[in-house]
Design a protein around this motif. Structure first.
Motif, PDB file in Angstrom:
ATOM      1  N   GLY A 134       0.659  -0.896   0.005  1.00  0.00           N
ATOM      2  CA  GLY A 134      -0.005   0.089  -0.186  1.00  0.00           C
ATOM      3  C   GLY A 134       1.029   1.822  -0.218  1.00  0.00           C
ATOM      4  O   GLY A 134       1.957   0.837  -0.088  1.00  0.00           O
ATOM      5  N   THR A 135       0.071   2.314  -0.186  1.00  0.00           N
ATOM      6  CA  THR A 135       1.159   3.580  -0.096  1.00  0.00           C
ATOM      7  C   THR A 135       0.353   4.416   0.813  1.00  0.00           C
ATOM      8  O   THR A 135      -0.929   4.511   1.007  1.00  0.00           O
ATOM      9  N   LEU A 136       1.513   5.035   1.775  1.00  0.00           N
ATOM     10  CA  LEU A 136       0.903   6.713   2.069  1.00  0.00           C
ATOM     11  C   LEU A 136       0.827   7.314   1.693  1.00  0.00           C
ATOM     12  O   LEU A 136       1.805   7.456   0.737  1.00  0.00           O
ATOM     13  N   PHE A 137       1.056   8.945   2.399  1.00  0.00           N
ATOM     14  CA  PHE A 137       0.754  10.477   1.392  1.00  0.00           C
ATOM     15  C   PHE A 137       0.840  11.170   1.729  1.00  0.00           C
ATOM     16  O   PHE A 137       1.469  11.359   3.386  1.00  0.00           O
ATOM     17  N   GLU A 138       2.764  12.421   1.270  1.00  0.00           N
ATOM     18  CA  GLU A 138       3.227  13.516   2.782  1.00  0.00           C
ATOM     19  C   GLU A 138       2.481  14.546   1.130  1.00  0.00           C
ATOM     20  O   GLU A 138       2.163  14.936  -0.176  1.00  0.00           O
ATOM     21  N   ASP A 139       2.918  16.241   1.914  1.00  0.00           N
ATOM     22  CA  ASP A 139       3.125  16.376   1.347  1.00  0.00           C
ATOM     23  C   ASP A 139       3.788  17.112   0.474  1.00  0.00           C
ATOM     24  O   ASP A 139       4.803  16.577   1.162  1.00  0.00           O
ATOM     25  N   GLY A 140       3.935  17.317  -0.262  1.00  0.00           N
ATOM     26  CA  GLY A 140       4.802  17.349  -1.417  1.00  0.00           C
ATOM     27  C   GLY A 140       4.693  17.848  -2.697  1.00  0.00           C
ATOM     28  O   GLY A 140       5.703  18.293  -3.602  1.00  0.00           O
ATOM     29  N   PRO A 141       3.739  16.784  -3.375  1.00  0.00           N
ATOM     30  CA  PRO A 141       2.966  15.603  -3.042  1.00  0.00           C
ATOM     31  C   PRO A 141       4.407  14.554  -3.186  1.00  0.00           C
ATOM     32  O   PRO A 141       4.997  14.592  -3.942  1.00  0.00           O
ATOM     33  N   LYS A 142       3.905  13.026  -2.147  1.00  0.00           N
ATOM     34  CA  LYS A 142       5.232  12.286  -1.565  1.00  0.00           C
ATOM     35  C   LYS A 142       4.462  10.911  -1.298  1.00  0.00           C
ATOM     36  O   LYS A 142       3.248  11.038  -0.999  1.00  0.00           O
ATOM     37  N   ALA A 143       4.892  10.053  -2.119  1.00  0.00           N
ATOM     38  CA  ALA A 143       4.001   8.893  -2.087  1.00  0.00           C
ATOM     39  C   ALA A 143       5.374   7.585  -1.594  1.00  0.00           C
ATOM     40  O   ALA A 143       6.511   7.673  -1.819  1.00  0.00           O
ATOM     41  N   ILE A 144       4.656   7.319   0.027  1.00  0.00           N
ATOM     42  CA  ILE A 144       5.782   6.542   0.996  1.00  0.00           C
ATOM     43  C   ILE A 144       5.261   4.928   0.655  1.00  0.00           C
ATOM     44  O   ILE A 144       4.034   4.890   1.082  1.00  0.00           O
ATOM     45  N   GLY A 145       6.300   4.319   0.785  1.00  0.00           N
ATOM     46  CA  GLY A 145       6.237   2.707   1.013  1.00  0.00           C
ATOM     47  C   GLY A 145       6.833   2.074   1.869  1.00  0.00           C
ATOM     48  O   GLY A 145       7.843   2.713   1.768  1.00  0.00           O
ATOM     49  N   TYR A 146       7.256   1.014   1.490  1.00  0.00           N
ATOM     50  CA  TYR A 146       8.013   0.197   2.542  1.00  0.00           C
ATOM     51  C   TYR A 146       8.010  -0.751   2.132  1.00  0.00           C
ATOM     52  O   TYR A 146       7.575  -1.572   1.588  1.00  0.00           O
ATOM     53  N   LEU A 147       9.368  -1.405   2.057  1.00  0.00           N
ATOM     54  CA  LEU A 147      10.109  -2.651   1.161  1.00  0.00           C
ATOM     55  C   LEU A 147      10.940  -3.798   2.792  1.00  0.00           C
ATOM     56  O   LEU A 147      11.850  -2.372   3.370  1.00  0.00           O
ATOM     57  N   PRO A 148      11.529  -4.899   2.323  1.00  0.00           N
ATOM     58  CA  PRO A 148      12.061  -5.344   3.332  1.00  0.00           C
ATOM     59  C   PRO A 148      13.915  -4.936   3.346  1.00  0.00           C
ATOM     60  O   PRO A 148      14.335  -4.894   1.860  1.00  0.00           O
ATOM     61  N   ALA A 149      14.406  -4.485   3.848  1.00  0.00           N
ATOM     62  CA  ALA A 149      15.887  -4.171   3.268  1.00  0.00           C
ATOM     63  C   ALA A 149      16.736  -5.961   3.323  1.00  0.00           C
ATOM     64  O   ALA A 149      17.708  -5.868   4.106  1.00  0.00           O
ATOM     65  N   ASP A 150      16.807  -6.365   2.240  1.00  0.00           N
ATOM     66  CA  ASP A 150      17.333  -7.609   2.021  1.00  0.00           C
ATOM     67  C   ASP A 150      17.734  -7.306   0.604  1.00  0.00           C
ATOM     68  O   ASP A 150      17.359  -6.308  -0.079  1.00  0.00           O
ATOM     69  N   ASP A 151      17.735  -8.368  -0.116  1.00  0.00           N
ATOM     70  CA  ASP A 151      18.738  -8.728  -1.132  1.00  0.00           C
ATOM     71  C   ASP A 151      18.216  -8.618  -2.719  1.00  0.00           C
ATOM     72  O   ASP A 151      19.065  -8.581  -3.111  1.00  0.00           O
ATOM     73  N   ARG A 152      17.250  -8.552  -2.158  1.00  0.00           N
ATOM     74  CA  ARG A 152      16.115  -8.073  -2.595  1.00  0.00           C
ATOM     75  C   ARG A 152      15.814  -6.443  -3.846  1.00  0.00           C
ATOM     76  O   ARG A 152      14.951  -5.813  -4.635  1.00  0.00           O
ATOM     77  N   PHE A 153      16.290  -5.538  -2.589  1.00  0.00           N
ATOM     78  CA  PHE A 153      15.609  -4.117  -2.096  1.00  0.00           C
ATOM     79  C   PHE A 153      16.127  -3.290  -3.675  1.00  0.00           C
ATOM     80  O   PHE A 153      15.439  -3.095  -4.557  1.00  0.00           O
ATOM     81  N   GLU A 154      17.462  -4.066  -3.800  1.00  0.00           N
ATOM     82  CA  GLU A 154      17.996  -3.197  -5.182  1.00  0.00           C
ATOM     83  C   GLU A 154      17.837  -3.320  -6.693  1.00  0.00           C
ATOM     84  O   GLU A 154      17.459  -2.444  -7.027  1.00  0.00           O
TER      85      GLU A 154
END
Length: 292
Positions: free
Chosen positions: A29-49
């Motif tokens: 899913g995605t969070l939103f902030e003024d800017g505007p910005k779309a914000i999401g989270y992924l695990p910091a693992d070997d798939r992230f790059e």
């Protein structure tokens, strides 16, 4: 475990498209902030790059579809799991996706009306909270398509939200399929939490491969994914639908509509109804009765 907070600064017109690109990577899913910005989270693992490279490719390709995501500036912040969970849960509140259906997080007390369908959801790291227009459009479409007793396939099920909604609307059997084993685990937990595990089966599969049933088994095939995948899936969806069955697809915006409809028609479908919200579309296509 550490997580990566991905913030993409964009503009109001492209915000939904950027959000969809992030969710396609598995941000849940995605969070939103003024800017505007779309914000999401992924695990910091070997798939992230690889995920970050894929996001950049999506952003670079958007202008070809008539969507300019500028400035498309990506900011990364590493956070602890507890911080990610708190940030995510603070933004996920009960959401009425239609007058009849509400999606509510499992950690909040929500008491629906006697005639209200409540989908309880903990999306974890799987796509699908109901906050995105494509999910809402698909649920509204399912309200008109399901009358009771249908057999349904939900391809790219993510959190399982559409599969669960289909069962709660009256479908007899739903195959919820996803290529991501983590998404399938989360979907199974949500299916159990909603008391529909007798009618919904979640499994790892490559599109329609691995879904149960022989050719012509389904009344409805759902694909709320990306436009190119919707187009590719059209042929296999056609083969797995009964005559008169319905391919319900979303995940596309207006600039992609013509190309996707061409692919769907070439697969043998007749285009049916269309729903639109903020440039996002959900469309049905019908396998002709004569095809049976």
């Amino acid at each position: 475990m550490k997580w990566v907070r991905i913030a993409v600064q964009t503009n109001d017109i492209a915000l939904d498209a950027v959000s969809a690109a992030m969710e396609a990577l598995g941000t849940g899913g995605t969070l939103f902030e003024d800017g505007p910005k779309a914000i999401g989270y992924l695990p910091a693992d070997d798939r992230f790059e690889g995920s970050l490279d894929e996001l950049e490719e999506h952003l670079h390709a958007m202008p070809e579809a008539g969507i300019d995501p500028a400035p498309a500036a990506i900011t990364l912040t590493f956070v602890e799991e507890e911080d990610w969970a708190s940030a995510w849960k603070a933004h996920f509140k009960p959401l009425a996706v239609s007058p009849r259906i509400t999606i509510a997080p499992t950690w909040e007390a929500y008491h629906g009306r006697p005639d209200e369908i409540v989908v309880r959801l903990d999306p974890g790291m799987a796509f699908g909270t109901g906050g995105h227009a494509t999910t809402r459009l698909c649920i509204r479409a399912l309200e008109t398509l399901i009358h009771g007793g249908e057999t349904v396939a939900d391809i790219g099920t993510g959190s399982g939200v559409l599969a669960i909604a289909a069962a709660q609307l009256g479908a007899d059997h739903v195959d919820a399929v996803d290529t991501d084993a983590l998404a399938v685990k989360i979907a199974r937990e949500n299916i159990e939490a909603n008391g529909v595990s007798d009618r919904v089966r979640a499994r790892v599969g490559d599109r329609l491969i691995g879904a149960s049933g022989a050719s012509g088994a389904y009344d409805i095939v759902i694909a709320n994914i990306l436009p190119n995948v919707v187009s590719i899936l059209a042929v296999s969806a056609y083969s797995r639908l009964r005559a008169g069955g319905i391919y319900l697809f979303s995940g596309l915006t207006l600039p992609y509509e013509e190309d996707v409809l061409t692919a769907v028609a070439e697969a043998g479908f007749e285009v049916g109804e269309r729903w639109e919200e903020d440039r996002w579309l959900a469309i049905t296509a019908v396998k002709p009765v004569s095809a049976g």
